[in-house]
Write a protein that holds these residues in place. Sequence first.
Motif, PDB file in Angstrom:
ATOM      1  N   GLU A 149       0.810  -1.223   0.000  1.00 21.44           N
ATOM      2  CA  GLU A 149       0.000   0.000   0.000  1.00 21.44           C
ATOM      3  C   GLU A 149       0.842   1.271   0.000  1.00 21.44           C
ATOM      4  OE1 GLU A 149      -2.820  -0.109   3.161  1.00 21.44           O
ATOM      5  OE2 GLU A 149      -3.686  -1.977   2.469  1.00 21.44           O
ATOM      6  N   VAL A 150       2.040   1.238   0.568  1.00 24.10           N
ATOM      7  CA  VAL A 150       2.868   2.435   0.626  1.00 24.10           C
ATOM      8  C   VAL A 150       3.752   2.594  -0.609  1.00 24.10           C
ATOM      9  CG1 VAL A 150       2.876   2.515   3.141  1.00 24.10           C
ATOM     10  CG2 VAL A 150       4.707   1.310   1.952  1.00 24.10           C
ATOM     11  N   ASN A 151       3.694   1.663  -1.522  1.00 24.34           N
ATOM     12  CA  ASN A 151       4.486   1.744  -2.746  1.00 24.34           C
ATOM     13  C   ASN A 151       3.907   2.838  -3.646  1.00 24.34           C
ATOM     14  OD1 ASN A 151       5.757   1.389  -5.192  1.00 24.34           O
ATOM     15  ND2 ASN A 151       5.521  -0.821  -5.223  1.00 24.34           N
ATOM     16  N   PRO A 152       4.689   3.882  -3.972  1.00 24.75           N
ATOM     17  CA  PRO A 152       4.174   4.948  -4.828  1.00 24.75           C
ATOM     18  C   PRO A 152       3.978   4.524  -6.280  1.00 24.75           C
ATOM     19  CG  PRO A 152       6.483   5.320  -4.359  1.00 24.75           C
ATOM     20  CD  PRO A 152       6.055   4.135  -3.541  1.00 24.75           C
ATOM     21  N   VAL A 153       4.569   3.399  -6.680  1.00 19.78           N
ATOM     22  CA  VAL A 153       4.493   2.962  -8.071  1.00 19.78           C
ATOM     23  C   VAL A 153       3.193   2.176  -8.273  1.00 19.78           C
ATOM     24  CG1 VAL A 153       5.661   1.759  -9.949  1.00 19.78           C
ATOM     25  CG2 VAL A 153       7.004   2.910  -8.185  1.00 19.78           C
ATOM     26  N   GLN A 154       2.090   2.929  -8.361  1.00 26.51           N
ATOM     27  CA  GLN A 154       0.772   2.364  -8.597  1.00 26.51           C
ATOM     28  C   GLN A 154       0.012   3.275  -9.552  1.00 26.51           C
ATOM     29  OE1 GLN A 154      -1.372   0.694  -5.231  1.00 26.51           O
ATOM     30  NE2 GLN A 154       0.406   1.125  -3.948  1.00 26.51           N
ATOM     31  N   ILE A 155      -0.796   2.689 -10.404  1.00 21.05           N
ATOM     32  CA  ILE A 155      -1.583   3.458 -11.365  1.00 21.05           C
ATOM     33  C   ILE A 155      -2.445   4.479 -10.633  1.00 21.05           C
ATOM     34  CG2 ILE A 155      -3.451   3.294 -13.072  1.00 21.05           C
ATOM     35  CD1 ILE A 155      -2.194   0.602 -13.913  1.00 21.05           C
ATOM     36  N   GLY A 156      -2.427   5.711 -11.160  1.00 18.21           N
ATOM     37  CA  GLY A 156      -3.195   6.810 -10.588  1.00 18.21           C
ATOM     38  C   GLY A 156      -2.393   7.716  -9.680  1.00 18.21           C
ATOM     39  N   ASN A 157      -1.226   7.266  -9.223  1.00 12.63           N
ATOM     40  CA  ASN A 157      -0.412   8.084  -8.324  1.00 12.63           C
ATOM     41  C   ASN A 157       0.388   9.135  -9.082  1.00 12.63           C
ATOM     42  OD1 ASN A 157      -1.302   6.573  -6.187  1.00 12.63           O
ATOM     43  ND2 ASN A 157       0.665   5.594  -5.756  1.00 12.63           N
ATOM     44  N   SER A 158       0.459  10.339  -8.506  1.00 14.53           N
ATOM     45  CA  SER A 158       1.382  11.366  -8.987  1.00 14.53           C
ATOM     46  C   SER A 158       2.724  11.104  -8.325  1.00 14.53           C
ATOM     47  CB  SER A 158       0.879  12.761  -8.630  1.00 14.53           C
ATOM     48  OG  SER A 158      -0.290  13.048  -9.349  1.00 14.53           O
ATOM     49  N   VAL A 159       3.785  11.121  -9.130  1.00 17.20           N
ATOM     50  CA  VAL A 159       5.096  10.722  -8.627  1.00 17.20           C
ATOM     51  C   VAL A 159       6.208  11.645  -9.122  1.00 17.20           C
ATOM     52  CG1 VAL A 159       4.532   8.271  -8.360  1.00 17.20           C
ATOM     53  CG2 VAL A 159       5.381   9.091 -10.563  1.00 17.20           C
ATOM     54  N   PHE A 160       7.321  11.577  -8.420  1.00 18.35           N
ATOM     55  CA  PHE A 160       8.591  12.155  -8.843  1.00 18.35           C
ATOM     56  C   PHE A 160       9.513  10.969  -9.061  1.00 18.35           C
ATOM     57  CE2 PHE A 160      12.638  14.059  -8.966  1.00 18.35           C
ATOM     58  CZ  PHE A 160      12.459  15.400  -9.259  1.00 18.35           C
ATOM     59  N   VAL A 161      10.038  10.831 -10.285  1.00 17.26           N
ATOM     60  CA  VAL A 161      10.881   9.699 -10.668  1.00 17.26           C
ATOM     61  C   VAL A 161      12.285  10.207 -10.934  1.00 17.26           C
ATOM     62  CG1 VAL A 161      11.227   7.838 -12.333  1.00 17.26           C
ATOM     63  CG2 VAL A 161       8.894   8.571 -11.752  1.00 17.26           C
ATOM     64  N   ARG A 162      13.262   9.586 -10.270  1.00 13.20           N
ATOM     65  CA  ARG A 162      14.660   9.886 -10.574  1.00 13.20           C
ATOM     66  C   ARG A 162      15.240   8.681 -11.301  1.00 13.20           C
ATOM     67  NH1 ARG A 162      17.582  12.386  -5.346  1.00 13.20           N
ATOM     68  NH2 ARG A 162      16.959  10.398  -4.439  1.00 13.20           N
ATOM     69  N   THR A 163      15.806   8.940 -12.492  1.00 17.46           N
ATOM     70  CA  THR A 163      16.492   7.885 -13.238  1.00 17.46           C
ATOM     71  C   THR A 163      17.992   8.154 -13.145  1.00 17.46           C
ATOM     72  OG1 THR A 163      16.561   8.978 -15.397  1.00 17.46           O
ATOM     73  CG2 THR A 163      14.533   7.770 -14.840  1.00 17.46           C
ATOM     74  N   VAL A 164      18.769   7.304 -13.780  1.00 16.67           N
ATOM     75  CA  VAL A 164      20.220   7.476 -13.730  1.00 16.67           C
ATOM     76  C   VAL A 164      20.663   8.771 -14.401  1.00 16.67           C
ATOM     77  CG1 VAL A 164      20.762   5.037 -13.460  1.00 16.67           C
ATOM     78  CG2 VAL A 164      20.542   5.992 -15.752  1.00 16.67           C
ATOM     79  N   THR A 165      19.833   9.332 -15.290  1.00 14.49           N
ATOM     80  CA  THR A 165      20.250  10.552 -15.989  1.00 14.49           C
ATOM     81  C   THR A 165      19.259  11.710 -15.901  1.00 14.49           C
ATOM     82  OG1 THR A 165      19.288   9.745 -18.059  1.00 14.49           O
ATOM     83  CG2 THR A 165      21.638   9.282 -17.689  1.00 14.49           C
ATOM     84  N   MET A 166      17.982  11.438 -15.599  1.00 12.85           N
ATOM     85  CA  MET A 166      16.975  12.508 -15.662  1.00 12.85           C
ATOM     86  C   MET A 166      15.959  12.366 -14.538  1.00 12.85           C
ATOM     87  SD  MET A 166      16.416  12.577 -19.805  1.00 12.85           S
ATOM     88  CE  MET A 166      15.396  14.010 -19.855  1.00 12.85           C
ATOM     89  N   TYR A 167      15.178  13.449 -14.322  1.00  7.08           N
ATOM     90  CA  TYR A 167      14.099  13.456 -13.334  1.00  7.08           C
ATOM     91  C   TYR A 167      12.787  13.753 -14.045  1.00  7.08           C
ATOM     92  CZ  TYR A 167      17.948  14.583 -10.032  1.00  7.08           C
ATOM     93  OH  TYR A 167      19.097  14.600  -9.303  1.00  7.08           O
ATOM     94  N   TYR A 168      11.697  13.154 -13.547  1.00  6.64           N
ATOM     95  CA  TYR A 168      10.373  13.345 -14.131  1.00  6.64           C
ATOM     96  C   TYR A 168       9.326  13.506 -13.038  1.00  6.64           C
ATOM     97  CZ  TYR A 168      12.592  10.965 -18.100  1.00  6.64           C
ATOM     98  OH  TYR A 168      13.430  10.598 -19.119  1.00  6.64           O
ATOM     99  N   THR A 169       8.288  14.275 -13.331  1.00  4.04           N
ATOM    100  CA  THR A 169       7.058  14.223 -12.561  1.00  4.04           C
ATOM    101  C   THR A 169       5.969  13.740 -13.507  1.00  4.04           C
ATOM    102  OG1 THR A 169       6.532  16.533 -13.077  1.00  4.04           O
ATOM    103  CG2 THR A 169       7.655  16.110 -10.961  1.00  4.04           C
TER     104      THR A 169
END
Length: 90
Positions: A3-23
């Motif tokens: 339930e605490v995993n932010p990686v779920q459909i419908g969630n707004s997230v901030f994603v950090r990859t090895v080279t870039m960031y996304y919202t």
Amino acid sequence: MNEVNPVQIGNSVFVRTVTMYYTGRIVSLSDEWIILEDAAWVFDTGRWSVALLAGTLVEVEPYCDPVAVARAAVVDVTTWRHPLPRDTIR
């Protein structure tokens, strides 16, 4: 999924990859991809804790269409508790 995993459909997230960031808002998940709508590339977060707590970002470039982020490149994902940035910030 936990339930605490932010990686779920419908969630707004901030994603950090090895080279870039996304919202963005997660609209689809597969073993290889996280698909984000209302997505933006975040060039500069400023102070990380301020970005997370206040939702302020220094430099942002929104996408016009959904974006696919490769899960293999993801370093971490957290919940974005603020309106998703939809305007260019410089």
